[in-house]
Enzyme design. Structure first.
Site, PDB file in Angstrom:
ATOM      1  N   CYS A  42       0.852  -1.195   0.000  1.00 41.19           N
ATOM      2  CA  CYS A  42       0.000   0.000   0.000  1.00 41.19           C
ATOM      3  C   CYS A  42       0.885   1.242   0.000  1.00 41.19           C
ATOM      4  O   CYS A  42       2.005   1.226   0.501  1.00 41.19           O
ATOM      5  CB  CYS A  42      -0.899  -0.004   1.229  1.00 41.19           C
ATOM      6  SG  CYS A  42      -2.021   1.421   1.293  1.00 41.19           S
ATOM      7  N   ASP A  44       0.510   3.749   1.708  1.00 42.74           N
ATOM      8  CA  ASP A  44       0.504   4.338   3.054  1.00 42.74           C
ATOM      9  C   ASP A  44       1.928   4.620   3.557  1.00 42.74           C
ATOM     10  O   ASP A  44       2.798   3.746   3.512  1.00 42.74           O
ATOM     11  CB  ASP A  44      -0.205   3.365   4.011  1.00 42.74           C
ATOM     12  CG  ASP A  44      -0.567   4.008   5.332  1.00 42.74           C
ATOM     13  OD1 ASP A  44       0.355   4.488   6.035  1.00 42.74           O
ATOM     14  OD2 ASP A  44      -1.757   4.035   5.670  1.00 42.74           O
ATOM     15  N   ARG A  46       3.127   4.769   6.350  1.00 43.57           N
ATOM     16  CA  ARG A  46       3.566   4.050   7.555  1.00 43.57           C
ATOM     17  C   ARG A  46       4.082   2.640   7.264  1.00 43.57           C
ATOM     18  O   ARG A  46       4.487   1.932   8.174  1.00 43.57           O
ATOM     19  CB  ARG A  46       2.382   3.955   8.541  1.00 43.57           C
ATOM     20  CG  ARG A  46       1.872   5.306   8.987  1.00 43.57           C
ATOM     21  CD  ARG A  46       0.522   5.188   9.673  1.00 43.57           C
ATOM     22  NE  ARG A  46      -0.522   4.720   8.758  1.00 43.57           N
ATOM     23  CZ  ARG A  46      -1.788   4.528   9.104  1.00 43.57           C
ATOM     24  NH1 ARG A  46      -2.163   4.747  10.350  1.00 43.57           N
ATOM     25  NH2 ARG A  46      -2.669   4.112   8.216  1.00 43.57           N
ATOM     26  N   HIS A  98      -1.986  -3.887   5.143  1.00 46.35           N
ATOM     27  CA  HIS A  98      -1.700  -3.460   6.522  1.00 46.35           C
ATOM     28  C   HIS A  98      -2.993  -3.091   7.226  1.00 46.35           C
ATOM     29  O   HIS A  98      -3.931  -2.592   6.605  1.00 46.35           O
ATOM     30  CB  HIS A  98      -0.734  -2.263   6.529  1.00 46.35           C
ATOM     31  CG  HIS A  98      -1.335  -1.021   5.949  1.00 46.35           C
ATOM     32  ND1 HIS A  98      -1.877  -0.016   6.716  1.00 46.35           N
ATOM     33  CD2 HIS A  98      -1.520  -0.639   4.665  1.00 46.35           C
ATOM     34  CE1 HIS A  98      -2.341   0.940   5.925  1.00 46.35           C
ATOM     35  NE2 HIS A  98      -2.141   0.585   4.672  1.00 46.35           N
ATOM     36  N   CYS A 101      -5.899   0.309   7.156  1.00 48.62           N
ATOM     37  CA  CYS A 101      -5.676   0.832   5.797  1.00 48.62           C
ATOM     38  C   CYS A 101      -6.807   1.791   5.404  1.00 48.62           C
ATOM     39  O   CYS A 101      -7.987   1.428   5.424  1.00 48.62           O
ATOM     40  CB  CYS A 101      -5.607  -0.327   4.808  1.00 48.62           C
ATOM     41  SG  CYS A 101      -5.312   0.198   3.108  1.00 48.62           S
TER      42      CYS A 101
END
Ligand SMILES: [Zn+2]
Length: 210
Positions: A42, A44, A46, A98, A101
């Site tokens: 992803c 993302d 993080r 994750h 999400c």
């Protein structure tokens, strides 16, 4: 200092440290890449693939998009898979979702008028949620429902990739793995090959040597 400038300065420091540690490092990188893993994760911020696996430049061929989706009609993702499998000959493909999400959460929420492109992109996720409606609605807590759909999505993407003509027609078809990253503890958990889960903590240095 503005944030972009801070990134440029951090890069200089990183380059200097890498050269100090290993003077031939960048020369070797410039000669080419032989990654053994294609990572589809992803976008993302993080979940940085290399950071969470302690991988060095040259080790992972990476593609990241919202909610780590693979669809054969998406030329962007497909071209990455084709190149990784047919040109680089990767041995493994990791689909990594994750928990928490945002893309998956959006698929369980009302579509946002401000994000028409994202809405189109996650249409398949809404269909997946619909297919698993019964199991998902049995989970009372919304965030727990999001996390369960994250896992179902990883399993679905693994299935799509394993069945894809790009992977099936490879001279040496790679093993496709489905993993989920837990933000609270920073650990990767295999979803499709449970036996792969490490049973004990191994220091990163020991893995690098092995
Ligand atoms: Zn995400």
């Amino acid at each position: 200092m503005n944030y972009a400038k801070r990134l440029l300065l951090a890069n200089r420091a990183w380059s200097q440290e890498a050269r100090a540690r290993d003077p031939g490092f960048f020369e070797r990188l410039a000669q080419g890449q032989q990654p053994r893993v294609l990572w589809i994760g992803c976008s993302d911020s993080r979940v940085p693939a290399e950071r969470i696996t302690n991988a060095q430049p040259g080790e992972l061929f990476v593609h990241r998009n919202i909610a780590n989706l693979y669809t054969s009609d998406d030329g962007n993702t497909s071209s990455v898979v084709e190149y990784a499998v047919h040109a680089l000959g990767v041995e493994h493909i990791v689909i990594c979702g994750h928990h928490h999400c945002g893309g998956v959460r959006a698929a369980l929420s009302q579509p946002s008028d401000a994000l028409p492109v994202v809405n189109r992109r996650i249409a398949g996720l809404r269909q997946l949620a619909h297919r698993h409606q019964e199991a998902l609605s049995a989970i009372a807590d919304f965030e727990a429902r999001v996390d369960r759909l994250v896992e179902l999505n990883v399993i679905e993407q693994v299935k799509l990739l394993r069945e894809s003509p790009i992977v099936r027609s490879a001279p040496r078809p790679p093993t496709v793995h489905g993993w989920v990253f837990g933000l609270r503890e920073g650990l990767l958990t295999p979803l499709t090959d449970a036996e792969e889960a490490p049973h004990s903590c191994v220091p990163a240095a020991a893995i690098a040597e092995g």
